[in-house]
Design an enzyme around this catalytic site. Structure first.
Site, PDB file in Angstrom:
ATOM      1  N   ARG A 149      23.983 -11.444 -48.920  1.00 53.17           N
ATOM      2  CA  ARG A 149      23.121 -10.535 -48.670  1.00 53.17           C
ATOM      3  C   ARG A 149      22.177 -10.137 -48.192  1.00 53.17           C
ATOM      4  NH1 ARG A 149      24.410  -7.210 -53.820  1.00 53.17           N
ATOM      5  NH2 ARG A 149      24.121  -8.623 -55.408  1.00 53.17           N
ATOM      6  N   LYS A 195      37.192 -20.691 -58.460  1.00 52.98           N
ATOM      7  CA  LYS A 195      37.827 -20.218 -59.889  1.00 52.98           C
ATOM      8  C   LYS A 195      36.643 -19.517 -60.149  1.00 52.98           C
ATOM      9  CE  LYS A 195      36.797 -22.737 -63.480  1.00 52.98           C
ATOM     10  NZ  LYS A 195      36.039 -23.337 -63.778  1.00 52.98           N
ATOM     11  N   ASP A 221      40.952 -25.643 -57.205  1.00 46.13           N
ATOM     12  CA  ASP A 221      40.711 -26.690 -58.610  1.00 46.13           C
ATOM     13  C   ASP A 221      39.666 -28.353 -58.323  1.00 46.13           C
ATOM     14  OD1 ASP A 221      40.960 -28.145 -60.561  1.00 46.13           O
ATOM     15  OD2 ASP A 221      42.139 -26.836 -61.370  1.00 46.13           O
ATOM     16  N   HIS A 222      38.651 -28.087 -58.485  1.00 45.53           N
ATOM     17  CA  HIS A 222      38.185 -29.371 -57.879  1.00 45.53           C
ATOM     18  C   HIS A 222      38.067 -30.449 -58.392  1.00 45.53           C
ATOM     19  CE1 HIS A 222      34.778 -29.147 -61.413  1.00 45.53           C
ATOM     20  NE2 HIS A 222      34.960 -30.134 -61.505  1.00 45.53           N
ATOM     21  N   LYS A 250      38.998 -35.498 -56.986  1.00 44.81           N
ATOM     22  CA  LYS A 250      38.608 -36.205 -57.815  1.00 44.81           C
ATOM     23  C   LYS A 250      38.942 -37.486 -56.821  1.00 44.81           C
ATOM     24  CE  LYS A 250      35.925 -34.434 -61.147  1.00 44.81           C
ATOM     25  NZ  LYS A 250      34.762 -34.214 -61.480  1.00 44.81           N
ATOM     26  N   GLU A 292      31.506 -33.557 -72.387  1.00 43.49           N
ATOM     27  CA  GLU A 292      30.446 -33.113 -71.344  1.00 43.49           C
ATOM     28  C   GLU A 292      29.264 -33.587 -72.546  1.00 43.49           C
ATOM     29  OE1 GLU A 292      30.753 -30.199 -67.894  1.00 43.49           O
ATOM     30  OE2 GLU A 292      31.710 -29.274 -69.492  1.00 43.49           O
ATOM     31  N   ASP A 311      38.141 -22.121 -68.855  1.00 44.04           N
ATOM     32  CA  ASP A 311      37.739 -22.571 -68.086  1.00 44.04           C
ATOM     33  C   ASP A 311      37.361 -23.567 -67.712  1.00 44.04           C
ATOM     34  OD1 ASP A 311      33.977 -22.580 -66.570  1.00 44.04           O
ATOM     35  OD2 ASP A 311      34.287 -24.813 -68.660  1.00 44.04           O
ATOM     36  N   HIS A 348      41.568 -27.235 -65.185  1.00 44.99           N
ATOM     37  CA  HIS A 348      41.796 -28.888 -64.446  1.00 44.99           C
ATOM     38  C   HIS A 348      42.485 -29.219 -66.268  1.00 44.99           C
ATOM     39  CE1 HIS A 348      37.978 -27.596 -62.166  1.00 44.99           C
ATOM     40  NE2 HIS A 348      37.423 -27.539 -63.160  1.00 44.99           N
ATOM     41  N   LYS A 406      31.978 -29.066 -74.542  1.00 44.26           N
ATOM     42  CA  LYS A 406      30.837 -29.608 -74.014  1.00 44.26           C
ATOM     43  C   LYS A 406      29.776 -29.300 -75.200  1.00 44.26           C
ATOM     44  CE  LYS A 406      31.300 -25.870 -70.556  1.00 44.26           C
ATOM     45  NZ  LYS A 406      31.059 -27.187 -69.874  1.00 44.26           N
TER      46      LYS A 406
HETATM   47  C1  BG6 Z   1      33.725 -26.288 -64.129  1.00 42.01           C
HETATM   48  C2  BG6 Z   1      33.334 -25.418 -65.591  1.00 42.01           C
HETATM   49  O1  BG6 Z   1      35.136 -25.589 -63.574  1.00 42.01           O
HETATM   50  O2  BG6 Z   1      34.232 -27.941 -64.414  1.00 42.01           O
HETATM   51  C3  BG6 Z   1      32.519 -26.462 -66.077  1.00 42.01           C
HETATM   52  O3  BG6 Z   1      32.446 -24.196 -65.034  1.00 42.01           O
HETATM   53  C4  BG6 Z   1      32.386 -27.815 -65.940  1.00 42.01           C
HETATM   54  O4  BG6 Z   1      32.116 -25.811 -67.138  1.00 42.01           O
HETATM   55  C5  BG6 Z   1      32.854 -28.809 -64.800  1.00 42.01           C
HETATM   56  O5  BG6 Z   1      31.609 -28.550 -66.330  1.00 42.01           O
HETATM   57  C6  BG6 Z   1      33.011 -29.801 -65.149  1.00 42.01           C
HETATM   58  O6  BG6 Z   1      33.003 -30.570 -63.594  1.00 42.01           O
HETATM   59  P1  BG6 Z   1      32.717 -32.657 -63.529  1.00 42.01           P
HETATM   60  O7  BG6 Z   1      33.625 -31.532 -62.060  1.00 42.01           O
HETATM   61  O8  BG6 Z   1      31.298 -32.152 -64.140  1.00 42.01           O
HETATM   62  O9  BG6 Z   1      33.722 -32.745 -64.298  1.00 42.01           O
END
Ligand code: BG6
Length: 476
Positions: A46, A142, A171-172, A176, A210, A229, A234, A325
């Site tokens: 923007r 996401k 979905d990252h 990996k 985490e 989340d 994941h 977390k």
């Molecule tokens: C994200 C979540 O999709 O993945 C976060 O929204 C999380 O809350 C993160 O911390 C974890 O990703 P990675 O790659 O650090 O394990």
């Protein structure tokens, strides 16, 4: 291997994800020689910025988020490929200019790194203005919905303007390296597959722990919680890769069809198989409630579940999932515990353990197969457990060269390979399983159990396994 020449437009090009992941990732691919010289990246957001100002922002992002050792004088070459358009996602400003920038005969990709509420507006304008063509690809992040109804609505909005083959839902975790390796281990070796079933496997543990808290993301996170989340996407993907049948080919629909079958076979989870937690305050830190800015929040920052798959292969094999977390360590792993041999021929059972295959996702990526051997020495036939250690750091010469999940996935978009992206029906099936679980605890008014930051989670989670005569692996 260089990809085809592309124009990549990043909506939300000045946002957090673009700065942290997308642009640094593209820069690393540029350094690796994968980005053809004529390719361009167009930031769209923007704010009114000049091209020079945008390039300076990207320079700063790279300085912050790319390891120093990887920063390079070649950065000028990378920055010279960047352009910027000030655009109003819900209005008319900027769209004609963007259209003017697009070139014929190059791959066009549009990354929607914006709030999902804007997906529909952007998709509509891209097609109305003739900016996207039938070969263009869109990438969406996401959260893809917050329940089945909203995910369906998002799918429907995108489907109005794009075919499923043009939509890349990220979905990252699937990007990996170790997650992909999971498929290689299962399907490129004869060793594991014959044992990969209820007859030989006792149970599976999937842990994504985490150390970070929700910190600045409280507003988003409090509406989401660990189930939405992390689990719906994941952890679900990890579970699918372990549980799926071998696809007939490593091809997008073959792989996704098999994952979908797993999701559809998931049994509903009864309340006694769910433990939710929320981290309390620590010695020098505020607890979840302060970050969530909601003193009455019942959102979980930790969840553990016992999940069962109702099919032939996995009958009676529990999958224990947990993620949270502010836990003791950052540690993600999948552990597959095998059953004991049918008959014990050794008298000494003191050191006895089952075989466990541990796939370590992060950090210290690698695999360990725990096996029983004879304790060395003259003490008779005493048994001990040792790891057959396959640390990837040893196998890869320069661990820094392993592409980050985002880099890998963005290049797959340019190549037109959807294998590591979620299909619309897959996302919907995942929500269809998740929804009743969440609705259940909301209807019951369940409160998450408070746990200490830096611990391994709420006490009740221990019981989830103890009552089955099993134990969580230590988080470390
Ligand atoms: C994200 C979540 O999709 O993945 C976060 O929204 C999380 O809350 C993160 O911390 C974890 O990703 P990675 O790659 O650090 O394990």
């Amino acid at each position: 291997i260089p990809v085809d020449v592309f124009d990549l437009v990043i909506f939300g090009g000045t946002g957090d994800l673009a700065r942290r992941k997308i642009l640094p990732g593209l820069y690393r691919r540029f350094l690796a020689g994968q980005m053809p010289a004529e390719s361009r990246i167009i930031g769209a957001a923007r704010g009114e910025l000049s091209e020079a100002e945008y390039r300076e922002q990207v320079r700063a992002a790279i300085a912050e988020f790319v390891p120093k050792a990887r920063q390079d004088t070649a950065i000028e070459g990378f920055l010279s490929r960047l352009q910027y358009v000030a655009i109003d996602a819900t209005g008319t400003n900027g769209w004609a200019q963007l259209k003017g920038l697009m070139r014929e005969n190059v791959v066009r990709a549009f990354y929607f790194s914006v709030a999902p509420g804007l997906f529909g507006d952007i998709a509509q304008r891209l097609s109305e203005h003739g900016i996207a063509d039938a070969w263009s690809r869109i990438v969406v992040e996401k959260p893809f919905g917050r329940d089945l109804a909203s995910a369906r609505a998002l799918n429907a909005v995108l489907a109005r303007h794009f075919n499923e083959t043009q939509i890349y839902r990220i979905d990252h975790y699937l990007g990996k390296e170790t997650v992909q390796n999971l498929m290689a281990v299962r399907f490129a070796n004869i060793l594991f597959e014959p044992l990969w079933k209820a007859e030989y496997i006792d149970h599976v543990q999937i842990t994504v722990a985490e150390t970070v808290g929700v910190n600045g993301r409280g507003a988003y996170y409090d509406k989401s919680g660990a189930m939405r989340d992390m689990v719906q996407n994941h952890l679900m993907q990890l579970l699918c890769l372990i549980a799926m049948e071998p696809p007939y080919h490593f091809d997008p629909d073959a792989v996704r069809d098999e994952k979908l079958k797993v999701i559809r076979a998931l049994k509903p989870v009864p309340p006694e198989d769910i433990v939710r937690g929320q981290y309390g305050p620590g010695k020098d830190e505020p607890g979840y409630l302060v970050h969530a800015e909601n003193p009455a929040s019942r959102t979980e920052s930790y969840i553990a579940l016992k999940v069962q798959i109702s099919n032939w292969r996995w009958q009676g094999v529990p999958f224990y999932l947990r993620t949270g977390k502010r836990l003791r360590a950052r540690a993600s792993e999948i552990a597959i515990t095998f059953k004991q041999p049918p008959h014990a021929i050794f008298d000494d059972a003191s050191g006895w353990h089952e075989n466990v295959l541990v796939i370590r996702l992060q950090p210290n990526e690698g695999m360990n197969l725990m096996v029983m051997i004879k304790e060395p020495g003259p003490g008779g036939m005493r048994l001990m457990q040792v790891p057959l250690d396959m640390s990837f750091a040893d196998a890869i010469e320069d661990a820094e060269d392993v592409p980050d999940a985002y880099e890998r996935l963005i290049m797959d978009v340019i190549r037109g390979n959807q294998t590591l992206f979620m299909r619309g029906d897959e996302v919907e099936a995942a929500w269809a399983w998740t929804d009743p679980i969440i609705e259940g605890w909301e209807a019951r008014g369940d409160r998450p159990q408070v746990y200490d930051p830096g611990s391994s989670g709420p006490e009740d989670a221990l019981m989830l396994m103890h009552r089955d005569g099993r134990r969580w692996r230590e988080i470390r």
